[in-house]
Scaffold this motif. Sequence first.
Motif, PDB file in Angstrom:
ATOM      1  N   THR A 212      -6.481   2.635  -0.897  1.00 42.07           N
ATOM      2  CA  THR A 212      -6.515   1.656   0.193  1.00 42.07           C
ATOM      3  C   THR A 212      -6.449   0.224  -0.336  1.00 42.07           C
ATOM      4  O   THR A 212      -6.428  -0.729   0.419  1.00 42.07           O
ATOM      5  N   VAL A 213      -6.473   0.095  -1.664  1.00 43.64           N
ATOM      6  CA  VAL A 213      -6.302  -1.227  -2.286  1.00 43.64           C
ATOM      7  C   VAL A 213      -5.035  -1.139  -3.150  1.00 43.64           C
ATOM      8  O   VAL A 213      -4.869  -0.171  -3.896  1.00 43.64           O
ATOM      9  N   PRO A 214      -4.131  -2.134  -3.028  1.00 42.40           N
ATOM     10  CA  PRO A 214      -2.878  -2.039  -3.810  1.00 42.40           C
ATOM     11  C   PRO A 214      -3.138  -2.014  -5.315  1.00 42.40           C
ATOM     12  O   PRO A 214      -4.139  -2.552  -5.796  1.00 42.40           O
TER      13      PRO A 214
ATOM     14  N   ASP B 272      -5.049   4.479 -11.373  1.00 44.37           N
ATOM     15  CA  ASP B 272      -5.801   3.602 -10.474  1.00 44.37           C
ATOM     16  C   ASP B 272      -7.258   3.541 -10.953  1.00 44.37           C
ATOM     17  O   ASP B 272      -7.820   4.565 -11.346  1.00 44.37           O
TER      18      ASP B 272
ATOM     19  N   LEU C  90       0.834  -1.213   0.000  1.00 43.97           N
ATOM     20  CA  LEU C  90       0.000   0.000   0.000  1.00 43.97           C
ATOM     21  C   LEU C  90       0.867   1.261   0.000  1.00 43.97           C
ATOM     22  O   LEU C  90       0.410   2.330  -0.383  1.00 43.97           O
TER      23      LEU C  90
ATOM     24  N   CYS D   5      -3.864   8.116  -0.038  1.00 44.08           N
ATOM     25  CA  CYS D   5      -3.278   7.005  -0.793  1.00 44.08           C
ATOM     26  C   CYS D   5      -4.373   5.965  -1.005  1.00 44.08           C
ATOM     27  O   CYS D   5      -5.243   5.791  -0.134  1.00 44.08           O
TER      28      CYS D   5
END
Length: 482
Positions: free
Chosen positions: A93-95, A34, A13, A91
């Motif tokens: 929260t899911v890679p 993303d 993360l 940032c």
Amino acid sequence: MDEVGRIFGDVGLGQFHLILVHPVERGDYLAVDDEVHGHVLCQLDDLKRKSDLEFERAGALGPTDEASVHQSLLGVARIVGYRDDQGVVKCPTVPFRPGARVYRAEEPLIAEVLGLKRRSNSGAYVGLLRNHNLRVELDINQLVQRHVSVLAKTGGGKSYLLGVLIEELLRHKVTCVIIDPHGEYGSLRAASEKTARHARFGVESQGFARQVLEYSPDVTLNPTAKPLTFSLRHTDPRDLLVFMGLANVKTFLGPLKQLLEQVGAANPDYTVRDLVRAAELSEGAILETLHERLEYVEESKLLGPVGTSLNDLVQKGAATLINLRGIAPDVQELVVARLASTLFDNRKKDKIPPLFLVIEEAHNFAPQQGTATCSRILKNIASEGRKFGLGLCVVTQRAARIDKSVLSQCNTQLILQVTNPLDLKAIAQSIEGLTDGMTEMIQSLPVGTALVTGGGYHTPLFCEIRPRATRHGGESVQIVAA
Ligand SMILES: Nc1ncnc2c1ncn2[C@@H]1O[C@H](COP(=O)(O)OP(=O)(O)OP(=O)(O)O)[C@@H](O)[C@H]1O
Ligand SMILES: [Mg+2]
């Protein structure tokens, strides 16, 4: 956006690994698309070239043999974040997905996420984001309210950068008092020579002669300064011994107190001359020494019936240089102690404008080991000054040697090249959000590039310091002609 590589392996993360198809430099900004949040800003923190050339095969190569090697450039990137609808940096929260494309970040994204915006009223323009044409402007309110440290090895560019900062504060009419042990800052009066770098950074040469005041305890050595004097009556006998250059308190304090009582009883408005005369008339070796040292104090003109008026010394929107060139170290400490206490007391009563107190060579005035006469007051200002609008800026070449409680109170750090491992450790311990990659980069920063943390920015960033509008006074002395 230019694609530079792809994410591979386990993805965290906070950071991820990427294989690079186009070379990028450590510290460069990258972007990942993303699915949920759009473009997310990242920064290359480390680089490594991986190869299949093993130790044995490399050792067996003859001097003219070419090795056939499979190699790839691998990087580690740190996720900086994206701005949400409320303008907050977050940032994901899911890679990110392994295999996702990584791009070179474009300037609008970098500016948006880092918060590089023009702050016309409150911005101190110190330079450009490294490798970009984006202005780094420190928030002046943050600087003054939350203290600053300027750290670098000797010759790293601290005084140059401080000069830039003071130019900006003067442009914004912020009052400054600068403890200048080497008498370097008088050059703030004069405009610098214009160079091509001035045009690139959009800087005009300009002197600040009207806004610079200079005081010194020794105007013979420093003739451009006005005399800085303290009131004799408000000087503690122990401090008087320091001004006299007498370290042996046990021997001299008693006789000096007696002398002060005797002279004070005859004339409450006594001067150093009265003390000299009384000592001259007394007998004994101790009084002879007191007589001789009091004559020295009289000559120095540091102690008068009334001290330099605070209203002359501190003027709104001006920078007051306290030129201590040629002054003995213990006297320097005492001058800083008296001055800093007076500034703090008067700031508490709002009798002087909010101000920025700069201490050059701060490891001498607030050392980590041992004490200086002024250590305590500087620690007080570091911990409480912000409540009273007294900002502190400490400048040092030895981060490990300055008092840790002072250093940790500085919320803005301007760090130029540092190579000493102890200093690097002290810096890493006092700054949040400093990655191992950044700590390594600090060791090889070119002169004129700084790592900026705080100052209104939520993430550390590398900044190429702008050229000076004024002349730099701290040039190295040429030993032999080039
Ligand atoms: N941003 C810059 N741009 C161009 N030249 C610079 C810059 N910073 C520093 N220099 C050059 O590097 C030299 C050393 O800089 P400076 O006097 O600021 O070092 P310092 O860290 O204050 O050193 P010391 O610890 O000895 O006081 C200067 O002579 C100056 O010309
Ligand atoms: Mg310097």
